[in-house]
Design a protein around this motif. Structure first.
Motif, PDB file in Angstrom:
ATOM      1  N   LYS A   1       7.852  -1.077   6.423  1.00  0.00           N
ATOM      2  CA  LYS A   1       7.949   0.032   5.463  1.00  0.00           C
ATOM      3  C   LYS A   1       9.101  -0.184   4.473  1.00  0.00           C
ATOM      4  CE  LYS A   1       4.956   2.745   7.793  1.00  0.00           C
ATOM      5  NZ  LYS A   1       4.746   1.979   9.018  1.00  0.00           N
TER       6      LYS A   1
ATOM      7  N   LYS B   1      -1.933   8.335  -2.202  1.00  0.00           N
ATOM      8  CA  LYS B   1      -1.877   7.606  -0.933  1.00  0.00           C
ATOM      9  C   LYS B   1      -2.950   6.525  -0.926  1.00  0.00           C
ATOM     10  CE  LYS B   1      -1.834   8.282   4.061  1.00  0.00           C
ATOM     11  NZ  LYS B   1      -1.936   9.218   5.185  1.00  0.00           N
ATOM     12  N   ASN B   2      -2.598   5.372  -0.347  1.00  0.00           N
ATOM     13  CA  ASN B   2      -3.479   4.199  -0.213  1.00  0.00           C
ATOM     14  C   ASN B   2      -3.675   3.407  -1.503  1.00  0.00           C
ATOM     15  OD1 ASN B   2      -3.883   4.500   2.574  1.00  0.00           O
ATOM     16  ND2 ASN B   2      -5.478   6.062   2.197  1.00  0.00           N
TER      17      ASN B   2
ATOM     18  N   ARG C   1       0.856  -1.194   0.000  1.00  0.00           N
ATOM     19  CA  ARG C   1       0.000   0.000   0.000  1.00  0.00           C
ATOM     20  C   ARG C   1       0.891   1.243   0.000  1.00  0.00           C
ATOM     21  NH1 ARG C   1      -1.738   3.535   3.832  1.00  0.00           N
ATOM     22  NH2 ARG C   1      -0.615   2.396   5.455  1.00  0.00           N
TER      23      ARG C   1
ATOM     24  N   GLU D   1       1.852   4.378   1.310  1.00  0.00           N
ATOM     25  CA  GLU D   1       1.577   5.116   2.543  1.00  0.00           C
ATOM     26  C   GLU D   1       1.868   6.608   2.407  1.00  0.00           C
ATOM     27  OE1 GLU D   1       4.003   5.276   6.342  1.00  0.00           O
ATOM     28  OE2 GLU D   1       2.463   3.810   6.896  1.00  0.00           O
ATOM     29  N   LYS D   2       2.889   6.932   1.612  1.00  0.00           N
ATOM     30  CA  LYS D   2       3.285   8.336   1.506  1.00  0.00           C
ATOM     31  C   LYS D   2       3.950   8.549   0.156  1.00  0.00           C
ATOM     32  CE  LYS D   2       5.929  11.728   4.186  1.00  0.00           C
ATOM     33  NZ  LYS D   2       6.894  11.884   5.301  1.00  0.00           N
TER      34      LYS D   2
ATOM     35  N   GLU E   1       3.970   0.076   2.191  1.00  0.00           N
ATOM     36  CA  GLU E   1       3.849  -0.729   3.420  1.00  0.00           C
ATOM     37  C   GLU E   1       3.369  -2.140   3.094  1.00  0.00           C
ATOM     38  OE1 GLU E   1       1.319  -0.743   7.575  1.00  0.00           O
ATOM     39  OE2 GLU E   1       0.425  -0.086   5.701  1.00  0.00           O
TER      40      GLU E   1
END
Length: 682
Positions: free
Chosen positions: A452, A508-509, A287, A289-290, A447
């Protein structure tokens, strides 16, 4: 009406002064003369400090009884090989019809010393003496220097520091070389099974030897440590990129003793354990994350001072600092560049006002295509004084090395290496008038099961100054033009436009497919050996090899030696066989003899190996030149240091301890000394 006498440091420089002054008079033996002017020259140094035996014959024999040698008044003498030219110069300096003497020796501490010694030995009195201080040998600059020449007394503090530098090297060299030789010379020669071995030490020389020996011993004692990184191979719109796992806060392995660093394990089994745990959920995915996107501007580097130029030439052309200085001095004498022996990397505000002349002159220089014309059209030279490339406070004697824009007609007659050094100086100069290079950077954190992975990308979007940075003999694509822009961040990969566009669309996501998880084995690297260029930089920065130019600027003025002397010191250490220089790679390593001398000094006068202490002596000379401290204050400190350290060696007794150090060093050299193999005494 009285005549003016112009005294230069070398015959070639005297010729340039004669041309600028339109002296078409008769050439005589050792000088040129017209109706109102006389031009003469030294041939480098004409006068030198006398050997101790000239004070008293008892000093000819090396003996502890005559140490320390600290004369009240120092003796000087004319160097025998140049006696004839000295006599000519002396006669001219004292000629009744000479009213004004223009001192035209090199504009620096050493040039000041050369003239002052000559005037001292010649007994110059009751003459007006004026100092010509120039930054290049163009006719315009020579005439400006003569026009604006100041009273010689303005430079008295500089002369004081020049005399002190010579006295310091003389007293340390004579006292410490003699006392160490008398105490430990036999240890060295017996061990090497060689003839009587004098131990040669010096204020700067011994410190540099120490830096090389310490680095070599660090490399020898270095133990490689393997480590294991975990990488994810992530798919994105038909492209692939890697993510690097790190044990940041929230990770199962955060601050674990199994880690080598936060991005790797000490043992492979723990990396395999992490992968097994992550592969427990199928299919593999991650995913976002940032995601961060930003532009980064990279400004053109500062201009060349001598140390920076020597470092770059060592890398580009594999030539020694001594050779770089010789070439740059030649370019200076041919009017192509400004004065080479400078520590400054910026321009003065006065030069900035006239800088368009330098750029205009380069329009005739074919190796840069139309760069000079393009830069003149940009017009950025008009505001250069407001940038970091102009700063009067950062200039002591001279501004940075830049092309004059003149003398191009002689360039083809120079060697290929000289032409390439010139091009390197020109390109560094032109870059400061250009906009920064602009990079698009994307940083991504993905992630997997709370673990991470980090990815970073960097793409050149606008080449800016890089358009002009790469030499014609090393053409590269725009994306590769990083020669002048420094090293890329190792954590950022370059990527193509297609991948960059895909990364730009990420949010994101977002969920991405992970094709595989891999282990990448690495190992720690030993420190690098110095090469001739990096050694000059390390000397400039008091023993620290600082690549970052902003950090270097912060500790400027704390160097070992000066821009004028560093190359010569390195050359001497090689010539006396304390260091070995590989001419092809310019890598420097110690010899066995050099390591043994290091051990002798390390046991007996360890302070001589301390870069910070050596730099503080140089700083003290700067304070004398600035008038912050008096010559007497400096001399008192110097004599105390020599007296105390000489007594320290006289009272020392490291003969037996040295044997084990010599054995340890000799084990690293193929041919061990005969005495060692025979079990001879040390």
């Amino acid at each position: 009406m009285g005549k003016s006498l112009y005294i230069a440091e070398k015959p070639s420089v005297a010729q340039e002064f004669a041309k600028a002054l339109k002296i078409n008079g008769q050439r005589k033996d050792g000088y040129l003369e017209s109706e109102d002017s006389v031009v003469t020259w030294c041939v480098g140094h004409l006068v030198t400090m006398s050997y101790p035996e000239k004070y008293d014959i008892k000093y000819k024999r090396w003996s502890l009884d005559t140490l320390p040698f600290l004369p009240r008044e120092f003796k000087y003498e004319v160097i025998p090989g140049v006696q004839k030219q000295f006599n000519i110069v002396k006669g001219l300096l004292n000629r009744p019809d000479v009213e004004t003497i223009y001192v035209c020796t090199d504009s620096g501490r050493e040039g000041e010393y050369i003239y002052r010694l000559v005037a001292q030995m010649a007994g110059v009195k009751d003459k007006e003496q004026r100092r010509v201080w120039i930054d290049s040998q163009t006719e315009e600059e020579i005439l400006r220097g003569i026009r604006e020449a100041k009273e010689l007394s303005v430079y008295d503090n500089l002369a004081d520091s020049a005399y002190l530098r010579a006295k310091e090297d003389y007293l340390m060299g004579i006292n410490f070389s003699r006392v160490l030789t008398l105490r430990y010379g036999n240890n060295v020669s017996n061990y090497l099974n060689s003839k009587y071995q004098a131990i040669s030490v010096g204020r700067v020389m011994t410190c540099v030897l120490g830096m090389v020996v310490r680095r070599e011993r660090e490399i020898r004692s270095f133990v490689k440590t393997p480590f294991y990184r975990v990488l994810s191979s992530i798919a994105l719109e038909g492209e692939h990129f890697d993510g690097e796992w790190r044990a940041v806060e929230g990770s199962r392995y955060f601050q674990s003793p199994y880690l080598y660093k936060e991005n790797g394990f000490k043992e492979k089994k723990h990396a395999e354990e992490l992968i097994r745990m992550l592969e427990s959920e199928q299919p593999l995915s991650c995913r976002v994350e940032k995601v961060e996107r930003k532009k980064e501007n990279k400004n053109p580097p500062l201009l060349f001072n001598l140390a920076e130029l020597q470092n770059v030439c060592s890398k580009l052309f594999k030539i020694s600092p001594d050779e770089t200085l010789r070439i740059t001095q030649e370019l200076y004498e041919k009017k192509l560049v400004t004065y080479p022996r400078t520590d400054a990397r910026v321009l003065s505000s006065a030069v900035a006002k006239e800088i368009y002349k330098n750029i205009s002159g380069l329009r005739r220089y074919l190796m840069i295509d139309n760069a000079a014309d393009e830069i003149l059209q940009m017009g950025s030279y008009k505001t250069i004084a407001k940038t970091r490339y102009v700063n009067d406070k950062q200039i002591t004697d001279h501004y940075a090395i830049i092309p004059t824009g003149q003398g191009l007609n002689v360039l083809k007659s120079l060697s290929q290496t000289s032409q390439r050094v010139y091009e390197t100086i020109v390109r560094r100069f032109l870059c400061i008038f250009c906009p920064p290079a602009v990079y698009q950077k994307v940083s991504l954190v993905t992630e997997m099961q709370k673990e991470k992975f980090f990815s970073g990308f960097k793409v050149l979007q606008e080449e800016g100054y890089l358009k002009y940075a790469t030499n014609s003999f090393a053409r590269k694509s725009a994306a590769d033009r990083s020669q002048e822009s420094g090293k890329e961040d190792s954590e950022e990969a370059s990527c193509d436009v297609q991948l960059l566009n895909a990364l730009q669309r990420l949010k994101k996501n977002d969920i991405l497919t992970v094709d595989a998880l891999n282990i990448k084995e690495g190992e720690t690297s030993p420190p690098k050996r110095y090469n001739s260029g990096s050694m000059i930089l390390a000397m400039e920065n008091a023993g620290q090899l600082i690549e970052d130019e902003e950090l270097r600027a912060q500790i400027k003025g704390s160097g070992i030696g000066t821009s004028a002397t560093r190359a010569e010191i390195l050359k001497k250490l090689v010539s006396i066989k304390y260091l070995s220089l590989n001419k092809k790679t310019q890598v420097i390593i110690p010899t066995l003899l050099g390591e043994m001398i290091f051990d002798v000094v390390n046991c007996s006068i360890r302070q001589l190996l301390n870069p910070e202490l050596t730099a503080s002596w140089e700083k003290g000379l700067t304070y004398v030149a600035e008038g912050s401290i008096t010559s007497q204050e400096y001399m008192d400190k110097l004599e105390h240091f020599v007296r105390v350290r000489t007594a320290q060696v006289e009272q020392s007794n490291y003969q037996y301890a040295l044997r084990q150090f010599f054995d340890a060093a000799a084990a690293n050299y193929k041919s061990k000394p005969m005495a060692s193999r025979r079990g001879g005494k040390s």
